[in-house]
Design an enzyme around this catalytic site. Structure first.
Site, short mmCIF file in Angstrom:
data_model
loop_
_atom_site.label_atom_id
_atom_site.label_comp_id
_atom_site.label_asym_id
_atom_site.label_seq_id
_atom_site.Cartn_x
_atom_site.Cartn_y
_atom_site.Cartn_z
N TYR A 52 11.39 -7.28 -47.69
CA TYR A 52 10.21 -7.48 -46.81
C TYR A 52 9.33 -8.47 -47.24
CZ TYR A 52 5.84 -6.70 -44.44
OH TYR A 52 4.57 -7.05 -43.97
N GLY A 97 5.72 -5.85 -0.62
CA GLY A 97 5.55 -5.88 -2.12
C GLY A 97 6.58 -5.24 -2.78
N ASP A 98 7.45 -4.59 -2.06
CA ASP A 98 8.80 -4.02 -2.77
C ASP A 98 9.94 -4.53 -2.44
OD1 ASP A 98 8.94 -3.10 -0.14
OD2 ASP A 98 9.18 -0.91 -0.25
N ARG A 101 9.45 8.72 -3.05
CA ARG A 101 11.05 8.86 -3.65
C ARG A 101 11.14 8.17 -4.77
NH1 ARG A 101 14.47 6.36 1.66
NH2 ARG A 101 12.25 5.61 2.06
N ALA A 133 0.87 -1.43 0.00
CA ALA A 133 -0.08 0.10 0.17
C ALA A 133 0.89 1.28 -0.02
CB ALA A 133 -0.93 -0.05 1.16
N GLY A 168 0.22 2.95 8.93
CA GLY A 168 1.26 2.02 9.44
C GLY A 168 1.08 0.74 9.09
#
Length: 456
Positions: free
Chosen positions: A365, A101-102, A15, A10, A78
């Site tokens: 082509y 998740g990071d 940053r 979430a 939090g």
């Protein structure tokens, strides 16, 4: 053991300086969150819950294929508050695993080690020793080296700030105990947030031991908070993939200059890969394949003894035994090359089949076409397959020879062993075993004079 994995995803990720939610930024063309999900998916008897917040609908829609229960954290209060959003899905006997998740490079082996330390009398915590623990919560231990609490960076005193052992946030415990601890959380801290880390001190107060373990490297538990860390973990991941390829017998001219952004369904022996090659999707590569520098190979099937020369692109295509591709060739989706086919420089092939032994060596082509065996297509040949609205098919039968600078206007068939004179525009089917050409009669004008510049 029944496992309930709660992935916290979430965070806003300010940053990153991006409008995209942090967990959707990618390593190896795969979202950070998807890396974490796939690792947790390897656990048996496991149900996965994803807590989303910032950009939540975008995250949920982008990764809608994930087999997980999505739960929105409407207010970011939090990590403890985030876990509270899923607690009603947890049964008392469950082992609850908290992931982030990071943190994309966490290994399943590390998670298994952590889970084995969980019991009714112990909580399991993943920690990391850091040269610079700035930003990490500190692991506070007593004189017997037992963990007593975690202190967040902003709440730590001078002594606690000197501790080098940091909290990764990754932990596991029993559902019954987690429910009790979450109900006792307070936001009386510098951030006015409900810290999940506060349950460590509660566990100690309740007489449980906090069993710690560590990952194989710092990078395995490194979270992504900015572009620099994202780039760093991309390189870490790619070096891991390179190492795996070399262990399987692949020669990499420079392991630091190859990118694997997918997987391999098959890898033969004695594959040689030059620098700056990118593999995407799912690829099958046979034995004795040589891939030159700066190539992109995506969802391709490459048979034995194929040579792919520099700066070639092969996407959703198959290449037969002993064929040679490039340099600067492009095989587009639904291209199927049989054995011993030569595709040369600046040749593009799209949605076409080319049979055994045929050659298209220069500046051509070929689209929506069926090319027979032992066909030779000269430089500058174009299959004119599109009338501005619809696509049409060109058929070039076995043994045909197409002269340079030819336009084949589809739908059209070039007969078996036919020869097309250079510079022709072919709009009708051509017969077998005959020369067909269409061009204006060549004239020389003896009375013509080249213009000269007029004097002013």
């Amino acid at each position: 053991m029944s496992i309930k994995t709660i992935i916290l995803a979430a965070g806003q990720g300010t940053r990153m300086r991006s409008s995209r939610p942090k967990v959707l930024h990618e390593i190896a063309n795969k979202a950070l969150l998807q890396h974490v999900y796939e690792t947790s998916l390897s656990l048996e008897n496991n149900q996965i819950f994803i807590i989303y917040g910032h950009g939540g609908e975008t995250v949920k829609q982008t990764l809608s294929s994930l087999d997980a229960t999505w739960i929105e954290q409407k207010q970011q209060l939090g990590t403890g508050h985030a876990v509270q959003q899923a607690i009603h899905h947890v049964d008392d006997p469950d082992t609850v695993l908290i992931l982030y998740g990071d943190v994309p490079l966490l290994k399943a082996k590390t998670i298994q080690t952590l889970l084995h330390k969980v019991s009714l009398t112990s909580l399991a915590l993943l920690t990391v020793n850091l040269d610079d623990p700035t930003g990490y919560g500190r692991i506070v231990r007593d004189k017997d080296h037992a963990v007593v609490k975690i202190v967040e960076q902003k709440d730590a005193n001078e002594v606690e700030l000197q501790i080098s052992e940091g909290n990764t946030g990754i932990l596991a415990c029993k559902g019954s105990q987690l429910k009790q601890w979450l109900s006792r959380l307070s936001n009386n801290n510098a951030q006015n947030e409900y810290y999940l880390t506060d349950i460590i001190e509660m566990a100690v107060e309740d007489g449980l031991s906090v069993e710690t373990t560590q990952a194989g490297s710092q990078d395995e538990v490194l979270g992504v908070n900015n572009r620099s860390q994202l780039a760093h973990l991309e390189r870490v991941y790619q070096l891991e993939q390179a190492q795996t390829l070399m262990e399987k017998g692949v020669t990499l001219r420079d392991p630091a200059r190859v990118d694997v952004r997918g997987s391999f369904a098959e890898l033969g022996q004695d594959i040689d890969v030059d620098i700056n090659v990118i593999f995407e999707g799912t690829n099958r590569i046979g034995s004795n394949v040589k891939i030159g520098p700066n190539c992109l190979i995506k969802n391709a099937s490459i048979a034995n003894d194929v040579e792919i020369l520099a700066n070639s692109v092969i996407e959703d295509a198959s290449v037969g035994v002993g064929s040679r591709i490039g340099p600067f060739a492009r095989l587009r989706p639904q291209t199927e090359l049989a054995d011993h086919v030569h595709i040369g420089n600046f040749v593009e092939i799209k949605k076409s089949t080319v049979a055994t032994g045929s050659k298209i060596n220069h500046l051509s082509y070929i689209g929506d076409s069926e090319v027979g065996s032992k066909v030779n297509i000269g430089a500058g040949t174009i299959t004119c397959n599109y009338d501005g609205v619809n696509k049409f098919k060109t058929v070039i039968e076995d043994g045909a020879f197409i002269g340079s600078d030819t336009q084949l206007v589809a739908p059209v068939t070039v007969g078996k062993n036919a020869t097309i004179g250079a510079g022709s525009t072919i709009t009708r089917d051509t017969p077998e075993n005959q020369l067909t050409l269409s061009r204006s009669k060549q004239l020389s004008v003896p009375t013509w004079q080249r213009p000269v510049k007029l004097e002013k």
